[in-house]
Design a protein around this motif. Structure first.
Motif, mmCIF file in Angstrom:
data_model
loop_
_atom_site.group_PDB
_atom_site.id
_atom_site.type_symbol
_atom_site.label_atom_id
_atom_site.label_comp_id
_atom_site.label_asym_id
_atom_site.label_seq_id
_atom_site.Cartn_x
_atom_site.Cartn_y
_atom_site.Cartn_z
ATOM 1 N N ILE A 299 0.842 -1.204 0.000
ATOM 2 C CA ILE A 299 0.000 0.000 0.000
ATOM 3 C C ILE A 299 0.874 1.250 0.000
ATOM 4 C CG2 ILE A 299 -1.745 1.293 1.289
ATOM 5 C CD1 ILE A 299 -2.674 -1.443 2.428
ATOM 6 N N HIS A 300 1.931 1.227 0.812
ATOM 7 C CA HIS A 300 2.851 2.360 0.910
ATOM 8 C C HIS A 300 3.560 2.620 -0.421
ATOM 9 C CE1 HIS A 300 5.486 5.208 2.886
ATOM 10 N NE2 HIS A 300 6.569 4.511 2.588
ATOM 11 N N ASP A 301 3.936 1.558 -1.116
ATOM 12 C CA ASP A 301 4.686 1.692 -2.371
ATOM 13 C C ASP A 301 3.779 2.003 -3.559
ATOM 14 O OD1 ASP A 301 7.002 1.107 -1.009
ATOM 15 O OD2 ASP A 301 7.082 -0.990 -1.643
ATOM 16 N N ARG A 302 2.697 1.253 -3.689
ATOM 17 C CA ARG A 302 1.876 1.327 -4.908
ATOM 18 C C ARG A 302 0.794 2.408 -4.849
ATOM 19 N NH1 ARG A 302 1.137 -3.619 -7.983
ATOM 20 N NH2 ARG A 302 3.077 -4.806 -7.915
ATOM 21 N N TRP A 303 0.251 2.653 -3.655
ATOM 22 C CA TRP A 303 -0.941 3.495 -3.572
ATOM 23 C C TRP A 303 -0.675 4.850 -2.931
ATOM 24 C CZ3 TRP A 303 -4.686 1.913 -6.586
ATOM 25 C CH2 TRP A 303 -4.737 0.554 -6.938
ATOM 26 N N THR A 304 -0.158 4.891 -1.703
ATOM 27 C CA THR A 304 0.117 6.204 -1.099
ATOM 28 C C THR A 304 1.455 6.771 -1.556
ATOM 29 O OG1 THR A 304 0.993 5.126 0.908
ATOM 30 C CG2 THR A 304 -1.325 5.754 0.914
ATOM 31 N N ARG A 305 2.238 5.959 -2.285
ATOM 32 C CA ARG A 305 3.442 6.444 -2.968
ATOM 33 C C ARG A 305 4.400 7.184 -2.038
ATOM 34 N NH1 ARG A 305 4.183 4.153 -8.045
ATOM 35 N NH2 ARG A 305 2.127 3.731 -8.936
ATOM 36 N N HIS A 306 4.596 6.638 -0.838
ATOM 37 C CA HIS A 306 5.562 7.148 0.137
ATOM 38 C C HIS A 306 5.206 8.534 0.665
ATOM 39 C CE1 HIS A 306 8.828 4.309 -1.754
ATOM 40 N NE2 HIS A 306 7.763 3.661 -1.310
ATOM 41 N N HIS A 307 3.958 8.935 0.501
ATOM 42 C CA HIS A 307 3.503 10.167 1.142
ATOM 43 C C HIS A 307 3.221 9.854 2.613
ATOM 44 C CE1 HIS A 307 2.918 11.371 -3.039
ATOM 45 N NE2 HIS A 307 2.833 12.619 -2.621
ATOM 46 N N GLY A 308 3.894 10.542 3.493
ATOM 47 C CA GLY A 308 3.824 10.199 4.911
ATOM 48 C C GLY A 308 4.793 9.058 5.207
ATOM 49 N N ARG A 309 5.086 8.842 6.470
ATOM 50 C CA ARG A 309 6.005 7.762 6.831
ATOM 51 C C ARG A 309 5.410 6.395 6.535
ATOM 52 N NH1 ARG A 309 7.457 7.108 12.265
ATOM 53 N NH2 ARG A 309 8.779 5.460 11.427
ATOM 54 N N TYR A 310 4.106 6.268 6.712
ATOM 55 C CA TYR A 310 3.394 5.040 6.366
ATOM 56 C C TYR A 310 1.909 5.365 6.283
ATOM 57 C CZ TYR A 310 3.085 4.955 11.510
ATOM 58 O OH TYR A 310 2.895 5.284 12.828
ATOM 59 N N PRO A 311 1.106 4.528 5.640
ATOM 60 C CA PRO A 311 -0.325 4.827 5.477
ATOM 61 C C PRO A 311 -1.063 4.803 6.811
ATOM 62 C CG PRO A 311 0.413 3.134 3.937
ATOM 63 C CD PRO A 311 1.506 3.306 4.934
ATOM 64 N N SER A 312 -2.163 5.530 6.860
ATOM 65 C CA SER A 312 -3.016 5.518 8.042
ATOM 66 C C SER A 312 -3.740 4.176 8.153
ATOM 67 C CB SER A 312 -4.045 6.646 7.964
ATOM 68 O OG SER A 312 -4.963 6.391 6.911
ATOM 69 N N THR A 313 -4.229 3.894 9.347
ATOM 70 C CA THR A 313 -4.981 2.652 9.545
ATOM 71 C C THR A 313 -6.217 2.625 8.654
ATOM 72 O OG1 THR A 313 -4.241 2.720 11.849
ATOM 73 C CG2 THR A 313 -5.919 1.100 11.292
ATOM 74 N N GLY A 314 -6.806 3.788 8.437
ATOM 75 C CA GLY A 314 -7.970 3.851 7.549
ATOM 76 C C GLY A 314 -7.644 3.377 6.146
ATOM 77 N N MET A 315 -6.480 3.775 5.625
ATOM 78 C CA MET A 315 -6.082 3.323 4.296
ATOM 79 C C MET A 315 -5.781 1.831 4.286
ATOM 80 S SD MET A 315 -6.359 5.792 2.187
ATOM 81 C CE MET A 315 -5.352 5.444 0.749
ATOM 82 N N LEU A 316 -5.180 1.331 5.355
ATOM 83 C CA LEU A 316 -4.900 -0.103 5.443
ATOM 84 C C LEU A 316 -6.197 -0.902 5.378
ATOM 85 C CD1 LEU A 316 -2.157 -0.252 8.255
ATOM 86 C CD2 LEU A 316 -1.852 0.003 5.789
#
Length: 384
Positions: A299-316
């Protein structure tokens, strides 16, 4: 060609008139030159024929003229037909079959390929959102990224920790492949204050899966947030007891979280991580699932594209639903109509420090949600 005209005309006289016989030696020499010239032309014509035949054959095989040394890296990969979303037995389809492929019985299905090129390019149907016995070993890049999320904690031997954990919980994924005859409808319920007064409770409760996040109370908020829950996603510091029919999905940020869940379901040895945690957890052990760190990084690599240190729980949770459900409806995400970021159970509607923590990028995540809705992969229910 002008060089050949004099002896061609002279040769013609020798054949048709008596004057040609007087210079018989010269005529023979000229005839020999003519025969040699014809051989040269025949050879050249043959070579040209071979060249154009091979060129035509090459073009017909490739479907067009192509020069490999001019093609960018990954060109061949981009030409390949996408895999049909399926956890088991994925196979290649022709472009015509891809456009007609239906993966469920809903009007619009998450897994249907050919609807959005952007979605198909980033979506990996073969990565499991659940950490199980079968995918227990993490790739090294995933492991080092994951343990550095909270580097202040010393990592334990992950293999030993998971082996102990999977003696307490099933350690398998309950989710199967796409079924064309199924319509599995899922509600992802966020904690935004825009749920307050929205009246979505009955609509939320109609779904097959209802996924909630962290504290997320329902008692007293049934009219707006619904009363049913099938999946509750929490990390140790936000964990609470659940009803027997609810799946507890642990979102681990460190190996200590895995040690804690094993302890909380058995010996009760761990009471503190960076904050007090429940010594014992009352949940259905057979329904406990562990969020896969490889899926986390995906998710961090493909979708949020490294915006933020890591995705929020909501995105997970949202992408978890996009990988196990046929239809995904989203409630309680984003700010309220006045632009305030707060939880629906908070009395102070202007509280919202979590939006600017520097850990997550709320604006970029909101952009991704808009793109998913535009692509027809989710439906976002606006709040108040």
């Amino acid at each position: 060609l002008s060089e050949f005209r004099p002896w061609l005309s002279g040769g013609a006289v020798g054949v048709t008139g008596g004057e040609g016989n007087a210079g018989g030696g010269g005529g023979a020499e000229k005839g020999g030159r003519m025969r040699c010239s014809r051989r040269v032309w025949v050879v050249l014509a043959s070579l040209a024929l071979v060249f154009f035949t091979s060129l035509f054959f090459s073009v017909s095989l490739r479907g067009g003229v192509s020069f490999n040394y001019l093609e960018p890296p990954g060109w061949e990969e981009s030409r390949r037909v996408k895999l049909v979303p399926s956890y088991v037995g994925a196979h290649r389809l022709s472009s015509q079959d891809t456009l007609q492929q239906k993966t469920c019985a809903c009007p619009r299905c998450v897994g249907d390929p050919g609807v959005s090129g952007w979605f198909d390019e980033n979506y990996d149907p073969d990565i499991s959102p659940v950490w199980t016995r079968d995918n227990m070993k993490l790739p090294s890049d995933v492991y080092y990224w994951w343990v550095m999320l909270q580097p202040q904690f010393k990592p334990h031997s992950i293999q030993q920790v998971l082996l102990k954990l999977f003696q307490v919980i099933p350690g398998r994924s309950p989710y199967g492949s796409w079924d064309p005859g199924r319509c599995l409808r899922c509600a992802v319920v966020g904690n935004s204050g825009n749920l307050r007064g929205a009246g979505y409770g009955a609509t939320i409760d109609e779904h097959n899966y209802i996924m909630r996040i962290n504290l997320a109370p329902t008692v007293g908020y049934e009219e707006d947030a619904g009363s049913h829950t099938t999946h509750h996603f929490m990390y140790p510091e936000s964990a609470k007891n659940l009803a027997a029919n609810v799946s507890f999905v642990l979102v681990p940020f460190k190996t200590l979280d895995l040690v804690w869940i094993t302890s909380a379901l058995s010996t009760g040895q761990i009471r503190f991580t960076y904050a007090p945690v429940k010594q014992f957890l009352r949940v259905d052990k057979d329904k406990v699932q562990i969020f896969n760190p490889a899926f986390f990084k995906y998710i961090h690599d493909r979708w949020t594209r490294h915006h933020g240190r890591y995705p929020s729980t909501g995105m997970l949770v949202l992408f978890f639903a996009l990988h196990v459900c046929d239809e995904v409806n989203v409630f309680g995400f984003g700010a309220d109509s006045r632009g305030n970021w707060h939880h629906y159970w908070e009395q102070n509607r202007y509280s919202g420090e979590f939006r600017k923590t520097g850990v997550h990028d709320a604006d970029y995540e909101a952009h991704i949600i808009q793109l998913l809705a535009k692509a027809g992969k989710i439906t976002v229910f606006p709040g108040k």
